[in-house]
Scaffold this motif. Sequence first.
Motif, PDB file in Angstrom:
ATOM      1  N   THR A  34     -32.388  57.034  63.723  1.00 29.49           N
ATOM      2  CA  THR A  34     -31.164  56.813  62.942  1.00 29.49           C
ATOM      3  C   THR A  34     -30.174  55.997  63.752  1.00 29.49           C
ATOM      4  O   THR A  34     -30.207  56.011  64.985  1.00 29.49           O
ATOM      5  CB  THR A  34     -30.499  58.153  62.545  1.00 29.49           C
ATOM      6  OG1 THR A  34     -29.329  57.885  61.766  1.00 29.49           O
ATOM      7  CG2 THR A  34     -30.091  58.965  63.773  1.00 29.49           C
ATOM      8  N   GLU A  35     -29.324  55.297  63.025  1.00 28.66           N
ATOM      9  CA  GLU A  35     -28.245  54.569  63.700  1.00 28.66           C
ATOM     10  C   GLU A  35     -26.976  55.413  63.717  1.00 28.66           C
ATOM     11  O   GLU A  35     -25.995  55.044  64.356  1.00 28.66           O
ATOM     12  CB  GLU A  35     -27.971  53.265  62.962  1.00 28.66           C
ATOM     13  CG  GLU A  35     -29.240  52.500  62.660  1.00 28.66           C
ATOM     14  CD  GLU A  35     -29.142  51.042  62.987  1.00 28.66           C
ATOM     15  OE1 GLU A  35     -28.125  50.426  62.619  1.00 28.66           O
ATOM     16  OE2 GLU A  35     -30.101  50.527  63.612  1.00 28.66           O
ATOM     17  N   GLU A  36     -27.020  56.550  63.005  1.00 29.36           N
ATOM     18  CA  GLU A  36     -25.857  57.427  62.919  1.00 29.36           C
ATOM     19  C   GLU A  36     -25.835  58.336  64.149  1.00 29.36           C
ATOM     20  O   GLU A  36     -26.572  59.308  64.213  1.00 29.36           O
ATOM     21  CB  GLU A  36     -25.941  58.250  61.626  1.00 29.36           C
ATOM     22  CG  GLU A  36     -24.849  59.277  61.443  1.00 29.36           C
ATOM     23  CD  GLU A  36     -23.446  58.693  61.516  1.00 29.36           C
ATOM     24  OE1 GLU A  36     -22.924  58.583  62.645  1.00 29.36           O
ATOM     25  OE2 GLU A  36     -22.898  58.349  60.443  1.00 29.36           O
ATOM     26  N   ARG A  37     -25.017  57.989  65.131  1.00 25.84           N
ATOM     27  CA  ARG A  37     -25.042  58.696  66.411  1.00 25.84           C
ATOM     28  C   ARG A  37     -23.780  59.512  66.664  1.00 25.84           C
ATOM     29  O   ARG A  37     -23.563  59.981  67.790  1.00 25.84           O
ATOM     30  CB  ARG A  37     -25.199  57.679  67.556  1.00 25.84           C
ATOM     31  CG  ARG A  37     -26.470  56.862  67.471  1.00 25.84           C
ATOM     32  CD  ARG A  37     -27.590  57.600  68.163  1.00 25.84           C
ATOM     33  NE  ARG A  37     -28.887  57.071  67.740  1.00 25.84           N
ATOM     34  CZ  ARG A  37     -30.036  57.431  68.282  1.00 25.84           C
ATOM     35  NH1 ARG A  37     -30.050  58.318  69.259  1.00 25.84           N
ATOM     36  NH2 ARG A  37     -31.169  56.954  67.839  1.00 25.84           N
ATOM     37  N   ARG A  38     -22.921  59.623  65.671  1.00 22.94           N
ATOM     38  CA  ARG A  38     -21.639  60.301  65.922  1.00 22.94           C
ATOM     39  C   ARG A  38     -21.789  61.816  66.068  1.00 22.94           C
ATOM     40  O   ARG A  38     -20.976  62.466  66.699  1.00 22.94           O
ATOM     41  CB  ARG A  38     -20.672  60.034  64.751  1.00 22.94           C
ATOM     42  CG  ARG A  38     -20.035  58.670  64.772  1.00 22.94           C
ATOM     43  CD  ARG A  38     -19.167  58.505  63.536  1.00 22.94           C
ATOM     44  NE  ARG A  38     -19.950  58.508  62.298  1.00 22.94           N
ATOM     45  CZ  ARG A  38     -19.444  58.660  61.080  1.00 22.94           C
ATOM     46  NH1 ARG A  38     -18.144  58.847  60.923  1.00 22.94           N
ATOM     47  NH2 ARG A  38     -20.222  58.636  60.017  1.00 22.94           N
ATOM     48  N   PHE A  39     -22.815  62.374  65.407  1.00 27.31           N
ATOM     49  CA  PHE A  39     -22.856  63.830  65.289  1.00 27.31           C
ATOM     50  C   PHE A  39     -23.945  64.472  66.144  1.00 27.31           C
ATOM     51  O   PHE A  39     -25.095  64.028  66.122  1.00 27.31           O
ATOM     52  CB  PHE A  39     -23.098  64.204  63.821  1.00 27.31           C
ATOM     53  CG  PHE A  39     -22.125  63.557  62.880  1.00 27.31           C
ATOM     54  CD1 PHE A  39     -20.785  63.941  62.877  1.00 27.31           C
ATOM     55  CD2 PHE A  39     -22.533  62.555  62.012  1.00 27.31           C
ATOM     56  CE1 PHE A  39     -19.879  63.333  62.004  1.00 27.31           C
ATOM     57  CE2 PHE A  39     -21.635  61.949  61.147  1.00 27.31           C
ATOM     58  CZ  PHE A  39     -20.303  62.329  61.147  1.00 27.31           C
ATOM     59  N   PRO A  40     -23.608  65.533  66.872  1.00 25.49           N
ATOM     60  CA  PRO A  40     -24.640  66.262  67.606  1.00 25.49           C
ATOM     61  C   PRO A  40     -25.547  67.004  66.622  1.00 25.49           C
ATOM     62  O   PRO A  40     -25.117  67.336  65.513  1.00 25.49           O
ATOM     63  CB  PRO A  40     -23.850  67.258  68.456  1.00 25.49           C
ATOM     64  CG  PRO A  40     -22.550  67.440  67.748  1.00 25.49           C
ATOM     65  CD  PRO A  40     -22.276  66.140  67.029  1.00 25.49           C
ATOM     66  N   VAL A  41     -26.788  67.252  67.021  1.00 21.52           N
ATOM     67  CA  VAL A  41     -27.759  67.898  66.134  1.00 21.52           C
ATOM     68  C   VAL A  41     -28.589  68.917  66.916  1.00 21.52           C
ATOM     69  O   VAL A  41     -28.641  68.880  68.145  1.00 21.52           O
ATOM     70  CB  VAL A  41     -28.717  66.854  65.490  1.00 21.52           C
ATOM     71  CG1 VAL A  41     -27.986  65.962  64.506  1.00 21.52           C
ATOM     72  CG2 VAL A  41     -29.402  66.018  66.565  1.00 21.52           C
ATOM     73  N   GLY A  42     -29.250  69.774  66.171  1.00 18.14           N
ATOM     74  CA  GLY A  42     -30.139  70.750  66.791  1.00 18.14           C
ATOM     75  C   GLY A  42     -31.581  70.353  66.554  1.00 18.14           C
ATOM     76  O   GLY A  42     -32.203  70.789  65.582  1.00 18.14           O
ATOM     77  N   GLU A  43     -32.124  69.503  67.445  1.00 21.86           N
ATOM     78  CA  GLU A  43     -33.495  69.029  67.262  1.00 21.86           C
ATOM     79  C   GLU A  43     -34.509  69.917  67.978  1.00 21.86           C
ATOM     80  O   GLU A  43     -34.211  70.468  69.053  1.00 21.86           O
ATOM     81  CB  GLU A  43     -33.638  67.599  67.804  1.00 21.86           C
ATOM     82  CG  GLU A  43     -32.936  66.552  66.952  1.00 21.86           C
ATOM     83  CD  GLU A  43     -33.019  65.167  67.575  1.00 21.86           C
ATOM     84  OE1 GLU A  43     -33.618  64.279  66.951  1.00 21.86           O
ATOM     85  OE2 GLU A  43     -32.474  64.985  68.683  1.00 21.86           O
ATOM     86  N   VAL A  44     -35.700  70.002  67.403  1.00 25.22           N
ATOM     87  CA  VAL A  44     -36.832  70.604  68.113  1.00 25.22           C
ATOM     88  C   VAL A  44     -37.221  69.589  69.186  1.00 25.22           C
ATOM     89  O   VAL A  44     -37.400  68.399  68.890  1.00 25.22           O
ATOM     90  CB  VAL A  44     -38.004  70.873  67.153  1.00 25.22           C
ATOM     91  CG1 VAL A  44     -39.251  71.279  67.912  1.00 25.22           C
ATOM     92  CG2 VAL A  44     -37.604  71.964  66.150  1.00 25.22           C
ATOM     93  N   LYS A  45     -37.330  70.074  70.440  1.00 25.58           N
ATOM     94  CA  LYS A  45     -37.436  69.129  71.555  1.00 25.58           C
ATOM     95  C   LYS A  45     -38.867  68.637  71.783  1.00 25.58           C
ATOM     96  O   LYS A  45     -39.498  68.940  72.792  1.00 25.58           O
ATOM     97  CB  LYS A  45     -36.881  69.782  72.837  1.00 25.58           C
ATOM     98  CG  LYS A  45     -35.491  70.416  72.680  1.00 25.58           C
ATOM     99  CD  LYS A  45     -34.402  69.374  72.402  1.00 25.58           C
ATOM    100  CE  LYS A  45     -32.998  69.994  72.373  1.00 25.58           C
ATOM    101  NZ  LYS A  45     -32.675  70.668  71.100  1.00 25.58           N
ATOM    102  N   ALA A  46     -39.346  67.874  70.802  1.00 29.19           N
ATOM    103  CA  ALA A  46     -40.687  67.278  70.915  1.00 29.19           C
ATOM    104  C   ALA A  46     -40.807  66.168  69.880  1.00 29.19           C
ATOM    105  O   ALA A  46     -40.206  66.251  68.799  1.00 29.19           O
ATOM    106  CB  ALA A  46     -41.763  68.329  70.669  1.00 29.19           C
ATOM    107  N   THR A  47     -41.586  65.147  70.208  1.00 28.71           N
ATOM    108  CA  THR A  47     -41.844  64.091  69.233  1.00 28.71           C
ATOM    109  C   THR A  47     -42.925  64.571  68.261  1.00 28.71           C
ATOM    110  O   THR A  47     -43.637  65.539  68.531  1.00 28.71           O
ATOM    111  CB  THR A  47     -42.364  62.814  69.918  1.00 28.71           C
ATOM    112  OG1 THR A  47     -43.638  63.133  70.522  1.00 28.71           O
ATOM    113  CG2 THR A  47     -41.411  62.311  70.994  1.00 28.71           C
ATOM    114  N   ASN A  48     -43.051  63.856  67.155  1.00 26.56           N
ATOM    115  CA  ASN A  48     -44.111  64.188  66.190  1.00 26.56           C
ATOM    116  C   ASN A  48     -45.487  64.108  66.851  1.00 26.56           C
ATOM    117  O   ASN A  48     -46.360  64.941  66.605  1.00 26.56           O
ATOM    118  CB  ASN A  48     -44.080  63.202  65.018  1.00 26.56           C
ATOM    119  CG  ASN A  48     -42.905  63.471  64.100  1.00 26.56           C
ATOM    120  OD1 ASN A  48     -42.058  64.310  64.391  1.00 26.56           O
ATOM    121  ND2 ASN A  48     -42.863  62.763  62.985  1.00 26.56           N
ATOM    122  N   GLU A  49     -45.666  63.089  67.694  1.00 26.22           N
ATOM    123  CA  GLU A  49     -46.966  62.897  68.348  1.00 26.22           C
ATOM    124  C   GLU A  49     -47.278  64.068  69.269  1.00 26.22           C
ATOM    125  O   GLU A  49     -48.409  64.555  69.309  1.00 26.22           O
ATOM    126  CB  GLU A  49     -46.979  61.575  69.133  1.00 26.22           C
ATOM    127  CG  GLU A  49     -46.903  60.305  68.274  1.00 26.22           C
ATOM    128  CD  GLU A  49     -45.562  60.104  67.555  1.00 26.22           C
ATOM    129  OE1 GLU A  49     -44.524  60.592  68.067  1.00 26.22           O
ATOM    130  OE2 GLU A  49     -45.553  59.489  66.464  1.00 26.22           O
TER     131      GLU A  49
END
Lengths: 187, 382
Positions: free
Chosen positions: B42-57
């Motif tokens: 995404t180009e939307e970088r203003r907001f912090p997020v809670g991501e699962v810390k792994a790539t799809n691969e």
Amino acid sequence: MRKVYLHSRYELLPGDPEPDWRSVFSVMEARRMGRLLKRAVWTSSEALRQAGIDVPDAVIIGTDFGCIDNSEHFLKAVKGMDDAPLKPTHFMQSTHNTIASLIAIRLGCHGYNATYSHRGRSYESALEDAWMQIALGDIDTALVGWFDELTPLLADSLAAQGIDPKEHALAVVLSSNPEGAREEISF
Amino acid sequence: MDPVLHITGAGVVSAIGCGQEETLDALRKGLAGIAPVQYLQTEERRFPVGEVKATNEELAARFGAAEGLSRTSLLGIVALQEALQQAGLKDIAGVPLIGGTTVGGMDLTERIFPAYSRLHDCGASTDAIADHFGGAPFATTLSTACSSAANAIIFGANLIRSGRADIVAVGGSECLSDFHLHGFGSLMILDEAPCRPFDATRAGLNLGEGAAFLVLESEASMKRRGAQSLGVLSGFGNACDAFHQTASSENGEGAFLAMQKALAMAGLRPQDIGYVNAHGTGTPNNDASESAALRRVFGDSLPPVSSTKAFTGHTTSASGSIEAVFCLLALREGFIPPQLNWQEVDPACILPSAGGEAHLEHVLCNAFGFGGNDSSILLSHA
């Protein structure tokens, strides 16, 4: 387990003439709501009227793609296509449950409310949910609907993958009451 | 509730970890998983997020998943694998799978648009999870926005109550997408700082992602299989706020009704509840509305309440089952997850709990969605 009965069924087929929305919606409402939402509200009120029920105990909807037209508008905006603006209304009405929510808001129905989205079997799941809850005695009546719309892009994309999606605007009313019922429903 | 519905397996993945062990550790230590965007395209970088810390691969390789699956399906596979393993099930050949999602494969659609794939809709993402485990006898998908997973739990419970199944796998999965990051942004309900549920300065939510599944079964099925009960689903309630497409009513009518129904079904009084895992998104509207509902339900006997969204972000459709697993862990380990990021009292809100040790018998878990789709799940000690 109690028996479950079908009390009414009302459907707008794809080729049917569009109803006179002005008899139900204000100009503002009609403008804000997409065609699918208008058809959903219309068929739901007809089915409820035929069943003689003002407010059902539950509103349960099946939809494969929800308001795909809104989703598509919002996707275009996210992708920066056609200079489309990011309109919150498009996003709000892109979630599949916006249909059941709108029906509940218009009916003032605080009862059970759910939406199923599962590949051509969305309506079956909605019916099964209503059937189970009436049979269990959790609720007495349910409005169950099947609403889907097509955009040219969706129709073309799916046709190329061997799927022939259809528009749907169908509402039925189920009840535990055998009086005045059209038939018993079983699963 | 009759029959007794046992939870015999649970699996969870979110920004605070993969699996119950990592999750428990983070909840105990107060370690949040909210950070700047790292994985989402995404180009939307203003907001912090809670991501699962792994790539799809990385996820696909680690769990042996098919190529090209949506992240929603991948996260679902991660969670369901843990749940099945704990329940002692090798596959889901005899287990209906009830999923909850709204985003589905939107993460893939937004890459191929303008085009659609039959493999990207909500139902397809549930089917892909089922297929990974050899296919389910029946699968369906609830899509009620942020209460989807909670409603999947309810539908699955009703399959057992009505005798249509004696064991089900229920839950939800949702990945981040550029689509709904922009969507929540357009509604002006995202905070550029870590979310602060129930705090006077709260200014919106942080989006998160993840998945959780539960294996739910009748007592007869559990005994026959020799499985262990982790807890009991003793009640649930689903009600509609019927107020606005995205906003919650001032008196929290839908939330109030959902919690009341859950208590009534379980035959419990408000004072029997030891902890409430609130929906608590961190938006000014939700937290005030939910607080009004909590005050109406509990009056003077409000138990400790916290929103774990300050740990994970708002995992939207998956939040109902993710937070149900948090509640199971709280019941089992005897603790209350602390409210992170809370400092300033808001008279319109309840005072959230700072957490700590507690013997819990019954806990309530709220999940509310756009459209006023409000659900509450009541879990009890096994």
